[in-house]
Design an enzyme around this catalytic site. Structure first.
Site, PDB file in Angstrom:
ATOM      1  N   ASP A   1      54.153  27.171 -12.600  1.00  0.00           N
ATOM      2  CA  ASP A   1      53.922  28.378 -13.380  1.00  0.00           C
ATOM      3  C   ASP A   1      55.024  28.635 -14.410  1.00  0.00           C
ATOM      4  OD1 ASP A   1      51.752  28.723 -11.724  1.00  0.00           O
ATOM      5  OD2 ASP A   1      52.328  30.718 -11.026  1.00  0.00           O
TER       6      ASP A   1
ATOM      7  N   HIS B   1      57.473  26.373  -9.932  1.00  0.00           N
ATOM      8  CA  HIS B   1      57.741  26.895 -11.270  1.00  0.00           C
ATOM      9  C   HIS B   1      58.504  25.873 -12.112  1.00  0.00           C
ATOM     10  CE1 HIS B   1      56.941  30.520  -8.917  1.00  0.00           C
ATOM     11  NE2 HIS B   1      56.603  31.089 -10.053  1.00  0.00           N
TER      12      HIS B   1
END
Length: 345
Positions: free
Chosen positions: A162, A307
């Site tokens: 992300d 992430h």
């Protein structure tokens, strides 16, 4: 003391720094979304040059800069909507308003931590939104419009990243994925897609897939349905400009959701892809802890959340080889997030 407000726009960020009397301590500055590391260094230099601490303020619709700011040791606060004038349909309130709000009422703002991230102090609002969304989410799940994992009888998992693309960490992640011949899904934010189209194309050319992760990584309970729709549409537009296609899946920032925002995707637009394995890499608890968390909770069908942007992702990069080696040794195959969806996207 100094007070810095950071506003987001369609192009990037605007920064205003005030002193205790409300005067500008330095000239206002603008930064592209690809220059957050420079923005962070500039704020640190401003603080050191003034010889005074600086309180940095963002609002709840800006979840993309606090990770690097807190990692750099800056004092970061969040101003919530009830403390601010109405924001425009797209963009935050001005940097001047944020800095002035801190100057006149810093104690009312929420200090942000690495552990709590951008929604530090909003747990009750977060869980209230989740509870209110249960019926809509259940209906969407039955219709194949929302999913958090795939079938448990197939030896496949989806690895997702992300908040990117990031010019440093995304490339490091891509190099590791290539080394292990693994494909992943990158849930990118529109600000970064627009500012770094070459990085988006680099991800595509390496054989990976995409998801929509909003434009500015907002806390969704603070958006109207119309503001949410703009975040999705403009991010889709940025993808279309960069790679000629719009993502077929969407992931809400922080996993936050409301019936109103989910309702915008109930019958059209990208399907909602959540997760069942949170690596907690965003909390920077150490690469060993990240690796153990993923390995302890991953099962066939899992959707793994990690992430590559939105903060200091060195620990994620350090943990990734061990995660891949162990999951491959279990005989698991890595598939795009769309492959776990129970319906054909």
């Amino acid at each position: 003391m100094l007070y810095a407000g950071i506003a987001w726009t369609a192009e990037g960020y605007e920064v205003e720094v005030l002193d205790a009397e409300g005067n500008r301590a330095v000239e206002p500055a603008r930064w592209g979304a690809d220059r957050v590391p420079e923005l962070t260094r500039w704020l640190g230099e401003t603080e050191r040059g003034a010889g005074r601490p600086c309180a940095v303020v963002v609002e709840s619709t800006n979840g993309l800069v606090d990770g690097l700011l807190t990692a750099a040791g800056l004092d970061v606060h969040r101003a919530d909507p009830w403390l601010l004038p109405d924001r425009p349909a797209f963009g935050s309130v001005s940097a001047r308003v944020l800095a002035e709000r801190a100057r006149t009422g810093l104690a009312a703002l929420s200090p942000l931590t690495a552990e709590g991230g951008g929604q530090t102090g909003r747990d009750e609002d977060y869980h209230t939104g989740i509870r209110r969304s249960e019926d809509v989410e259940a209906a969407m799940t039955r219709a194949g419009r929302c999913f958090r994992h795939g079938r448990r009888d197939r030896p496949e998992v989806a690895l997702t990243f992300d908040d990117g693309p990031d010019p440093v960490f995304t490339r490091q992640v891509l190099e590791i994925l290539e080394r292990y011949d693994v494909r992943a899904t990158f849930f990118c934010v529109g600000l970064h897609v627009s500012a770094l189209p070459d990085e988006v194309r680099r991800i595509r050319d390496a054989g990976h897939s995409f998801g929509n992760h909003t434009w500015s990584h907002p806390f969704l309970p603070d958006l109207t349905a119309a503001q949410f729709r703009l975040q999705i549409e403009r991010t889709g537009d940025a993808f279309e400009r960069a790679v000629g296609e719009r993502p077929r899946v969407f992931r809400p920032p922080y996993g936050s959701r409301t019936p109103e925002t989910l309702g915008e995707l109930r019958t059209e637009g990208p399907a909602v892809a959540l997760w069942d394995v949170d690596s907690w890499d965003w909390a920077r608890q150490g690469p060993g802890k990240i690796t153990r968390t993923v390995l302890d909770h991953t099962a066939p069908g899992s959707m793994i959340l990690m992430h590559d942007g939105g903060g200091d992702r060195r620990q994620t990069v350090q943990a990734l080889p061990g995660i891949l080696e162990n999951l491959l040794a279990r005989g698991l195959t890595f598939v795009p997030a769309t492959h776990l969806c129970p319906t054909d996207l």
